[in-house]
Motif scaffolding. Structure first.
Motif, PDB file in Angstrom:
ATOM      1  N   ALA A  68       0.853  -1.187   0.000  1.00 51.24           N
ATOM      2  CA  ALA A  68       0.000   0.000   0.000  1.00 51.24           C
ATOM      3  C   ALA A  68       0.887   1.236   0.000  1.00 51.24           C
ATOM      4  O   ALA A  68       1.906   1.265   0.672  1.00 51.24           O
ATOM      5  CB  ALA A  68      -0.881  -0.005   1.239  1.00 51.24           C
ATOM      6  N   SER A  69       0.483   2.240  -0.759  1.00 55.17           N
ATOM      7  CA  SER A  69       1.187   3.520  -0.734  1.00 55.17           C
ATOM      8  C   SER A  69       0.145   4.613  -0.873  1.00 55.17           C
ATOM      9  O   SER A  69      -0.699   4.540  -1.778  1.00 55.17           O
ATOM     10  CB  SER A  69       2.193   3.594  -1.886  1.00 55.17           C
ATOM     11  OG  SER A  69       2.700   4.901  -1.999  1.00 55.17           O
ATOM     12  N   THR A  70       0.214   5.576  -0.037  1.00 55.82           N
ATOM     13  CA  THR A  70      -0.609   6.807   0.025  1.00 55.82           C
ATOM     14  C   THR A  70      -1.355   6.901   1.345  1.00 55.82           C
ATOM     15  O   THR A  70      -2.107   5.988   1.726  1.00 55.82           O
ATOM     16  CB  THR A  70      -1.617   6.932  -1.135  1.00 55.82           C
ATOM     17  OG1 THR A  70      -0.890   7.111  -2.365  1.00 55.82           O
ATOM     18  CG2 THR A  70      -2.535   8.176  -0.965  1.00 55.82           C
ATOM     19  N   GLY A  71      -1.074   8.006   2.032  1.00 55.28           N
ATOM     20  CA  GLY A  71      -1.863   8.391   3.197  1.00 55.28           C
ATOM     21  C   GLY A  71      -1.459   7.770   4.520  1.00 55.28           C
ATOM     22  O   GLY A  71      -2.185   7.900   5.499  1.00 55.28           O
ATOM     23  N   VAL A  72      -0.289   7.092   4.572  1.00 56.03           N
ATOM     24  CA  VAL A  72       0.103   6.439   5.837  1.00 56.03           C
ATOM     25  C   VAL A  72       0.815   7.449   6.736  1.00 56.03           C
ATOM     26  O   VAL A  72       1.947   7.843   6.472  1.00 56.03           O
ATOM     27  CB  VAL A  72       1.016   5.226   5.569  1.00 56.03           C
ATOM     28  CG1 VAL A  72       1.519   4.653   6.884  1.00 56.03           C
ATOM     29  CG2 VAL A  72       0.253   4.185   4.786  1.00 56.03           C
ATOM     30  N   LEU A 109       7.170  10.775   6.558  1.00 56.23           N
ATOM     31  CA  LEU A 109       8.614  10.870   6.813  1.00 56.23           C
ATOM     32  C   LEU A 109       9.137  12.252   6.436  1.00 56.23           C
ATOM     33  O   LEU A 109      10.032  12.797   7.091  1.00 56.23           O
ATOM     34  CB  LEU A 109       9.359   9.783   6.029  1.00 56.23           C
ATOM     35  CG  LEU A 109       9.015   8.344   6.429  1.00 56.23           C
ATOM     36  CD1 LEU A 109       9.717   7.341   5.522  1.00 56.23           C
ATOM     37  CD2 LEU A 109       9.405   8.097   7.885  1.00 56.23           C
ATOM     38  N   LEU A 110       8.564  12.824   5.373  1.00 58.70           N
ATOM     39  CA  LEU A 110       8.985  14.180   4.996  1.00 58.70           C
ATOM     40  C   LEU A 110       8.529  15.193   6.054  1.00 58.70           C
ATOM     41  O   LEU A 110       9.216  16.159   6.335  1.00 58.70           O
ATOM     42  CB  LEU A 110       8.410  14.565   3.623  1.00 58.70           C
ATOM     43  CG  LEU A 110       9.011  13.810   2.430  1.00 58.70           C
ATOM     44  CD1 LEU A 110       8.218  14.073   1.157  1.00 58.70           C
ATOM     45  CD2 LEU A 110      10.468  14.206   2.211  1.00 58.70           C
ATOM     46  N   ARG A 111       7.370  14.939   6.669  1.00 59.35           N
ATOM     47  CA  ARG A 111       6.856  15.850   7.709  1.00 59.35           C
ATOM     48  C   ARG A 111       7.608  15.725   9.029  1.00 59.35           C
ATOM     49  O   ARG A 111       7.930  16.707   9.656  1.00 59.35           O
ATOM     50  CB  ARG A 111       5.390  15.514   8.011  1.00 59.35           C
ATOM     51  CG  ARG A 111       4.423  16.245   7.155  1.00 59.35           C
ATOM     52  CD  ARG A 111       2.995  16.112   7.736  1.00 59.35           C
ATOM     53  NE  ARG A 111       2.071  16.319   6.661  1.00 59.35           N
ATOM     54  CZ  ARG A 111       1.400  15.360   6.025  1.00 59.35           C
ATOM     55  NH1 ARG A 111       1.495  14.121   6.424  1.00 59.35           N
ATOM     56  NH2 ARG A 111       0.617  15.653   5.014  1.00 59.35           N
TER      57      ARG A 111
END
Ligand code: FMN
Length: 334
Positions: free
Chosen positions: A244-248, A271-273
């Motif tokens: 899954a990728s998006t919104g985790v 991770l960027l946040r």
């Protein structure tokens, strides 16, 4: 607590993967991600346009004096700092593999079959643990849905023939019949599907009257489309595992994706946040949730909430109608 999972035929120490972003283009940060608990990393993509640009440059150098001018990819940014170009990319793979014990998944990003797919072999030779092929194509020309899907399958087949390492395919969700496409890719020999690519639609700046290409990070509300497709595809593919990728953002999204049927769960925006250390709290919260409910492993919750209805389309329609009817609000009286 057993957090192990299998993805792309690889055993991961937990289901959390740092997806492709500028963070994973820095070996120092990859080390921090491993320390914080990432089970694997996906390097930033090498773009087909970069490979083609390098080939054109080489051709131009060979033909110096033969009145040839390298044709520029006019819309493509002149330099891409974060993955240091095709040859630098192979070096990044080798350095990342030497620096960490977790799998290092390289990423090739293109939209149509051409000479650049040969690069997959160089990526394998550089030591990548697996390859993620990101097919990012907005089919604005007069192609039919079937043709766009057939192009994807053919591109995947071309890359598959180049390499023996595991191959994942990252796709956006905007295909007319995603279930059929997923099954075709499975038959074409992919080891994993990454659901989904986010489309980075541009916005319009009303002051400047111009397009804005800035990137908006995701939020947890965006997981619902992924949950739908995870739950529909869980147990339906012969070979391919599901990431899954998006919104985790937190352990909640990780748990929901696992319950829907994901084998692994990727994150970038969080991770960027918050930085690599954020993964520690996600892993700790995942473990707490599992033990509080008496689950001994990640595997024991995988796909618990999948769509196991014999007629999946009927189930999706009834959920759709139930959702519409569930709405309550200050201006709705029923
Ligand atoms: C700044 C930035 C750079 C990214 N670069 C890549 C890339 O090179 N290749 C790729 O496949 N995805 C790339 N992505 C997409 C992420 O890997 C991920 O699929 C997407 O952000 C959705 O996950 P998220 O909701 O956890 O952010 C990038 C995302 C961001 C925000």
């Amino acid at each position: 607590m057993d957090l192990n999972t299998r993805y792309l035929g690889l055993t991961l120490r937990n289901p959390m993967i740092a997806s492709a972003s500028p963070l994973t283009g820095d070996v120092g940060v990859i080390r921090q991600l491993e320390d914080a608990g990432a089970a694997a990393v996906v390097l930033p993509s090498l773009f087909a346009e970069q490979i083609r640009a390098e080939e054109r440059l080489t051709e131009a150098l060979i033909n110096v004096g033969a009145e040839s001018t390298p044709e520029a990819g006019s819309y493509f940014p002149a330099s891409i700092a974060y993955n240091s170009g095709p040859s630098g990319y192979l070096d990044l793979i080798a350095r990342a593999r030497a620096a960490v014990d977790i799998p290092v998944i390289a990423s090739l990003n293109g939209s149509a079959e051409a000479g650049w797919v040969d690069y997959a072999k160089l990526i394998e030779d550089a030591g990548a643990s697996a390859l993620e092929l990101n097919i990012y194509r907005i089919a604005t020309d007069a192609v039919t849905g079937g043709e766009a899907e057939a192009d994807c399958v053919s591109l995947v087949g071309a890359v598959r023939r180049q390499i023996k390492i595991p191959l994942a395919v990252k796709l956006h969700p905007y295909f007319s019949a995603f279930g059929a496409l997923a099954r075709q890719l499975d038959l074409a020999g992919v080891d994993g599907l990454v659901l989904f690519n986010r489309l980075y639609q541009r916005d319009i700046d009303l002051v400047r009257l111009g397009w804005r290409s800035d990137i908006a990070l995701s939020n947890p509300d965006e997981i619902r489309l992924g949950l739908l497709w995870m739950s529909a595809l869980c147990g339906q593919l012969k070979r391919a595992s599901l990431a899954a990728s998006t919104g985790v953002e937190t352990a909640d999204e990780v748990i929901k994706y696992l319950l829907a049927g994901a084998d692994a769960v990727m994150t970038t925006s969080a991770l960027l946040r918050h930085g690599p250390k954020h993964l520690r709290s996600v892993a700790a919260d995942l473990e707490t949730w599992l033990s509080a409910r008496g689950f001994a492993s990640v595997t024991s919750i995988k796909g618990l909430m999948r769509n196991s209805h014999s007629d999946k389309e009927e189930r999706e329609r009834s959920d759709y109608i139930r959702s519409l009817l569930s709405y309550r609000g200050p201006f709705v009286h029923r």
